[in-house]
Design a protein around this motif. Structure first.
Motif, short mmCIF file in Angstrom:
data_model
loop_
_atom_site.label_atom_id
_atom_site.label_comp_id
_atom_site.label_asym_id
_atom_site.label_seq_id
_atom_site.Cartn_x
_atom_site.Cartn_y
_atom_site.Cartn_z
N ASN A 51 -7.01 -5.45 -9.92
CA ASN A 51 -5.97 -5.17 -8.20
C ASN A 51 -5.23 -4.58 -9.11
O ASN A 51 -3.83 -5.10 -7.92
N TYR A 52 -4.90 -3.92 -10.24
CA TYR A 52 -3.89 -2.94 -10.73
C TYR A 52 -4.00 -2.08 -11.30
O TYR A 52 -5.18 -1.98 -12.11
N PRO A 53 -3.17 -0.90 -11.84
CA PRO A 53 -3.57 -0.01 -12.30
C PRO A 53 -4.22 0.24 -13.67
O PRO A 53 -3.15 -0.64 -14.30
N GLY A 72 0.59 11.25 -13.12
CA GLY A 72 -0.80 10.96 -12.09
C GLY A 72 -0.56 8.98 -12.62
O GLY A 72 -0.89 8.55 -11.73
N ASP A 77 0.59 -1.44 0.10
CA ASP A 77 0.14 -0.17 0.18
C ASP A 77 0.94 1.34 -0.12
O ASP A 77 0.30 2.10 0.57
N PHE A 78 1.83 1.00 -0.27
CA PHE A 78 3.07 1.97 -0.84
C PHE A 78 2.58 3.30 -1.72
O PHE A 78 3.16 4.33 -2.04
N GLY A 79 1.72 3.25 -2.76
CA GLY A 79 1.96 3.66 -4.37
C GLY A 79 0.32 4.49 -3.98
O GLY A 79 -0.07 4.09 -2.80
N PRO A 80 0.03 5.08 -4.94
CA PRO A 80 -1.42 5.67 -4.39
C PRO A 80 -2.20 5.04 -3.89
O PRO A 80 -3.20 4.12 -4.86
N GLN A 81 -3.08 5.66 -3.22
CA GLN A 81 -4.34 5.17 -3.24
C GLN A 81 -5.66 6.17 -2.95
O GLN A 81 -5.55 6.99 -3.44
N SER A 82 -6.76 5.55 -2.98
CA SER A 82 -7.58 5.97 -3.29
C SER A 82 -9.08 5.82 -2.51
O SER A 82 -8.60 5.10 -1.64
N GLU A 83 -10.17 6.77 -1.59
CA GLU A 83 -11.26 5.25 -1.00
C GLU A 83 -11.35 4.46 -1.64
O GLU A 83 -12.12 4.09 -2.84
N SER A 136 -11.52 15.63 -12.43
CA SER A 136 -12.39 14.77 -13.01
C SER A 136 -13.70 15.42 -14.15
O SER A 136 -13.64 15.93 -13.98
#
Lengths: 343, 627
Positions: A77-79, A52, A21-27, A314
């Motif tokens: 589970n990955y961007p 981004g 969880d060290f990369g970009p996070q969101s809700e 957005s």
């Protein structure tokens, strides 16, 4: 005491945080769209170029008026990657060209799960299918790559010497443009040979079909005048053209109703008919910031307009009926730049 | 109108030069660097000033300035990776809101407005200090956040040779050679430096299916350069000093972990030089400096066919005179003038601008406890740009410096960079300067001072508004354009508690610092991106019998990475330790070694989105000093 010290040092040196969880996070907690037969609008959001890497896929259920964002990431589970540029359907699969991540993601249309990935492309833009192969255009490679559909191996490449964008299949022909040189190319989709080339204006980045004609819009970004062409696909000759002096920001040319067309100009949607000598009129002037893509559904008789706003926050997709009634405002990801209806 | 402004400018120049060259008394003392084990915080010239410490200087001598600063303080840098472009967004004032001086002359790149802290080797810098507060414009205008003053100088009572060599993880190695000479009235130092690193650490790719371990490729960098510093006592007690350096930095830019291919490179060449003539009279202290800087910035991306080149030349004049009416009252005047020229592949033609800053400052001791300091500054470029900055500080000092309080307020302004003004397409020649108003309250309390022990508490509270902040956003037709769009409101507090211990052969310090910054985009009521709300550090340093240890814990809170605050990078904690010792201490030869471990607990973290940072890594540094 000494042993305890060495144990402590070993403990420290052996410690290794395995958290991911060290990369970009969101809700978290976004619900995935359930599989059903309802018509869906697939919206590809480019994401913020470079910094981004937050390209994403949004799915809009046309019947329930529900939108699901970050569908790719939440499923796989990955961007999705950096600059999700275009989307193409082939039977049950969807091919997503992720431009600045140098890859194509292939996912299942039903459950959005990744099936395969084609990597090490330079900067893939658009994809077109023809029988057992598919073609991939590229921003920088100066060639069109040809891939085998089954093995996903590259089997050929067509040297074009320029940036290629849109790809269209017409009979046994692959139609594309050399964007910077302003050349329209007719390529044999079987032999992969360039059969014909005509020179128009540079920046040929917006294409659409109508019957036996190809309509092109040469965009301008440095103060020159955009231009529209109609090219006969049989003899590959320009049937008519028109400079758009009053529409300096003309983009996003699409076929509308029968023999009618739309394009965007800043925050306006402009309308013209097949006869280019007739006046071009404002079809819609909405509360848009930057129209980045438009798609029209002939079966639904609806127009979808993607507004990238300030290209940082957005975006929103506006859904309009043919009578210009606003039906919905759909909140989507950053920089919506491509839409495709799965009707 | 323009002619009148030029006349005023010429008058100020002449006045300044004249003031410096008058008088007969001379300060013969050539100031030497004093080794301080702890970073010092002082109120100097009514600014809050923090100075470097000698232990971190030794430990990070083989690094660049960005590494030295962030590994020895609460400062947070944004960088694409080790050795890559590093900038600071201090207190949320933006990368161009921090100004950097080298020996008093401005060295920010005028094309982009900011300074690349990774672009200068620590080996070339003997000392640094950074100043914060409402009156930073007395050093240079535009420092809405802070002014970093990097200092290098020739020092030493006898000749010496210093050879510094290091090896570190991920293929990093460096060598530095420093030659100091002392001949009659001339002290000089010549420095040569080379460093390279493959930077090929492994990381977990969280952007790929099944999170594979991958190697950071195409991430190597090299940095090399030479520097010469001198100081000379001239006739009539004039003091002449000068420095010159050239630094070449070659970098491969690592790819985003979401990408598959990497090809970008960045090559920067910087040349900087200055001469300073100083003379102190009985009541008048004056100097004049002349400087010239040149930056050649090249970026290439063969995959995209992009080959960009930016050239920036800056000719600088600085003069300052301070007249001491009495021990209580001083009046000073300073002028900083810069003639900037630039060529850039994004410009339609080369551009020039001539800028001046005229500052008047006044200090008066009101009574035993209170003093005031006032500054006014005029900033212009001989065309339409004309800004006035002003500040006022009230100081309270009591109990033999054991309690010091400072309240200051002021305005400042930051002129647009040349890219903001002239880049095609999107540059906007009509941009206004970014304007700032700030209010600061600083306190320093010596809680305990007993024999060899001292406990000091320091606190700074600040509120700042920045208007007309420049942002690049799409205008009509989706062309990205520089615009005065953003208003920023900043509130913050920085708190430190330090314990110092000093005896004949031992000294140590233990300190904790907490920096809180709430930097908000006032129009949209969202936090600014890449500004950590909290940074907490604990530092311990100790030295005894020619040995030293160093430890730093640094916790950085989450940083938003989207303007809507819906995406962020999570908090992370880093530990680092270092220790060193004299291995041999002969009459003419000294051998020292130090070893450090960075990211001791092998924490995964990112400073920029999708840019991995190295895990645990080691560095061994050996220094040999002759004579």
């Amino acid at each position: 005491m000494k042993n305890a010290f060495f144990f402590f040092v070993l403990l420290l040196l052996g410690a290794c945080t395995e958290d991911l969880d060290f990369g970009p996070q969101s809700e978290k907690g976004t619900v995935l769209p359930v599989d059903n037969s309802a018509s869906k609008l697939w919206i590809l959001n480019e994401g913020n170029f470079g910094w981004g890497a937050n390209g994403s896929l949004s799915i809009y259920d046309i019947q329930s008026n529900e939108v699901y964002n970050e569908v790719f990431k939440n499923t796989n589970n990955y961007p999705l990657g950096d600059v999700a540029h275009s989307l193409t359907f082939d039977d049950s699969l969807a091919y997503i060209a992720v431009n600045n991540s140098n890859k194509i993601e292939i996912i299942h249309k039903r459950n959005y799960r990744q099936i395969a990935q084609i990597s090490n492309l330079i900067s893939p833009r658009k994809i077109a299918f023809y029988k057992d192969v598919f073609f991939v255009s590229d921003l920088y490679a100066e060639k069109i790559s040809v891939f085998d559909k089954q093995s996903l191996n590259q089997i050929h490449s067509i040297e074009t010497g320029d940036w290629n964008e849109d790809l269209f299949i017409h009979n046994n022909l692959l139609i594309t443009a050399n964007v910077n040189k302003g050349e329209l190319l007719k390529i044999n989709a079987i032999t992969y040979r360039i059969e014909q080339k005509i020179t128009l204006e540079p920046q040929l980045t917006s294409f659409c079909f109508s019957e036996n004609s190809l309509w092109l819009l040469a965009e301008k970004i440095t103060g020159e005048v955009p231009k529209i062409y109609e090219v006969n696909l049989d003899d590959f000759q320009v049937k008519q053209s028109r400079l758009l002096e009053d529409f300096p920001f003309a983009r996003n040319l699409i076929a509308f109703k029968n023999k009618e067309f739309l394009f965007s100009d800043g925050n306006r949607v402009m309308h013209f008919q097949e006869d280019l000598s007739k006046p071009i009129q404002i079809w819609l002037k909405g509360d848009f910031s930057n129209i980045n893509y438009m798609v029209y559904s002939k079966s639904l008789k609806e127009l979808y307009i993607a507004d990238a706003k300030d290209f940082v926050q957005s975006g929103t997709v506006f859904r309009y009926a043919e009578n210009k009634t606003l039906l919905a405002e759909i909140p989507v990801g950053r920089i919506p730049g491509f839409m495709l209806l799965n009707e | 109108m323009a002619f009148r402004k030029i006349l005023i400018y010429v008058f100020f120049q002449l006045f300044c030069s004249f003031s410096v060259l008058q008088g007969s008394e001379v300060d013969t003392n050539i100031q030497l660097r004093t080794a301080e084990i702890s970073a010092k915080l002082e109120f100097e010239n009514f600014l809050k000033v923090r100075k470097s410490d000698s232990i971190s200087r030794i430990l990070f001598m083989n690094e660049n300035m960005a590494e030295w600063l962030q590994k020895s303080s609460f400062l947070h840098f944004n960088t694409l990776g080790y050795g890559n472009l590093a900038s600071i967004n201090f207190r949320g004032t933006g990368a161009s809101g921090t100004k950097v001086l080298w020996n008093g002359l401005p060295i920010n790149n005028g094309l982009v407005g900011q300074f690349d802290f990774a672009g200068i080797p620590s080996f070339f810098i003997d000392n640094f200090q950074f100043s914060i507060g409402a009156a930073t414009f007395q050093k240079t205008s535009g420092a809405l956040g802070a002014v970093f003053d990097l200092q290098s100088f020739a020092a030493g009572n006898k000749p010496k040779v210093l050879l510094n060599s290091s090896i570190a993880s991920f293929g990093a190695k460096s060598v530095g050679l420093s030659l100091h000479f002392n001949k009659k009235n001339l002290l000089s130092a010549t420095k040569l430096f080379y460093r390279e690193a493959a930077n090929d650490f492994h990381f977990t790719n969280i952007a790929a299916p099944n999170f594979p371990r991958e190697k950071n490729e195409h991430a190597g960098n090299k940095q090399f350069g030479a520097q010469y510093d001198f100081v000379s006592q001239l006739k009539h007690q004039f003091l002449l000093s000068g420095s010159m350096h050239v630094v070449k930095t070659e970098r491969q830019l690592p790819k985003l972990i979401t990408a598959k291919l990497a090809a970008e490179t960045q090559d920067d060449l910087s040349f900087r030089s200055f001469l300073k003539l100083r003379k102190d009279f009985q009541k008048l202290k004056s100097f004049v400096s002349l400087g010239f800087t040149f930056d050649d910035l090249r970026y290439e991306n063969p995959l995209a066919g992009i080959y960009s080149k930016g050239l920036f030349y800056n000719s600088i004049f600085r003069g300052q005179s301070v007249y001491h009416f009495s021990e209580k009252t001083q009046l000073g005047f300073a002028n900083l003038s810069q003639f900037q020229q630039a060529e850039n592949f994004g410009f339609t033609q080369s551009v020039q601008r001539l800028m001046y800053e005229n500052s008047l400052f006044f200090t008066h001791q009101l009574n035993k406890y209170f003093s005031i300091h006032a500054n006014v500054q005029q900033v212009g470029d001989f065309d339409s740009l004309l800004v006035f900055n002003q500040s006022l500080s009230l100081n309270f000092d009591a109990f033999e410096n054991k309690l010091a309080l400072k309240l200051s307020a002021g305005t400042n302004s930051n002129i647009p960079s040349l890219n903001d003004l002239y880049w095609m397409p999107g540059g906007n020649p009509n941009l206004l300067s970014e304007r700032s108003k700030s209010l600061n309250f600083d306190a320093r309390v010596v809680i305990l001072e007993k024999r060899n022990h001292r406990i000091i508490f320091e606190n700074s509270s600040f509120a700042q508004n920045i208007n007309d902040k420049i942002l690049w956003q799409p205008a009509e037709g989706a062309i990205w354009t520089a615009q005065n769009l953003q208003d920023v409101e900043i509130l913050g507090n920085e708190m430190e508690l330090n314990y110092d211990f000093k005896s004949n052969k031992k000294s140590g310090t233990l300190g904790a610092a907490w920096a809180f910054t709430d930097a908000v985009d006032a129009k949209n009521n969202v936090e600014l991106i890449y500004v950590p709300r909290h940074v907490f550090t604990v530092q311990a340093r100790g030295s005894w019998n020619d040995k030293f240890v160093f430890y730093q814990f640094k916790s950085t809170a989450r940083r938003f990475i989207s303007s809507e605050n819906d995406l962020w990078l999570p908090n992370f904690q880093l530990h680092q330790i270092g220790f060193g010792a004299n291995l041999y201490d002969g009459k003419k030869v000294k051998l020292m070694a130090n070893f450090s471990v960075n990211n001791l607990l092998n924490t995964n973290y990112m400073l920029m989105a999708w840019r991995p940072m190295p895990g645990r890594n080691y560095s061994l540094n050996i220094q040999m000093q002759l004579w």
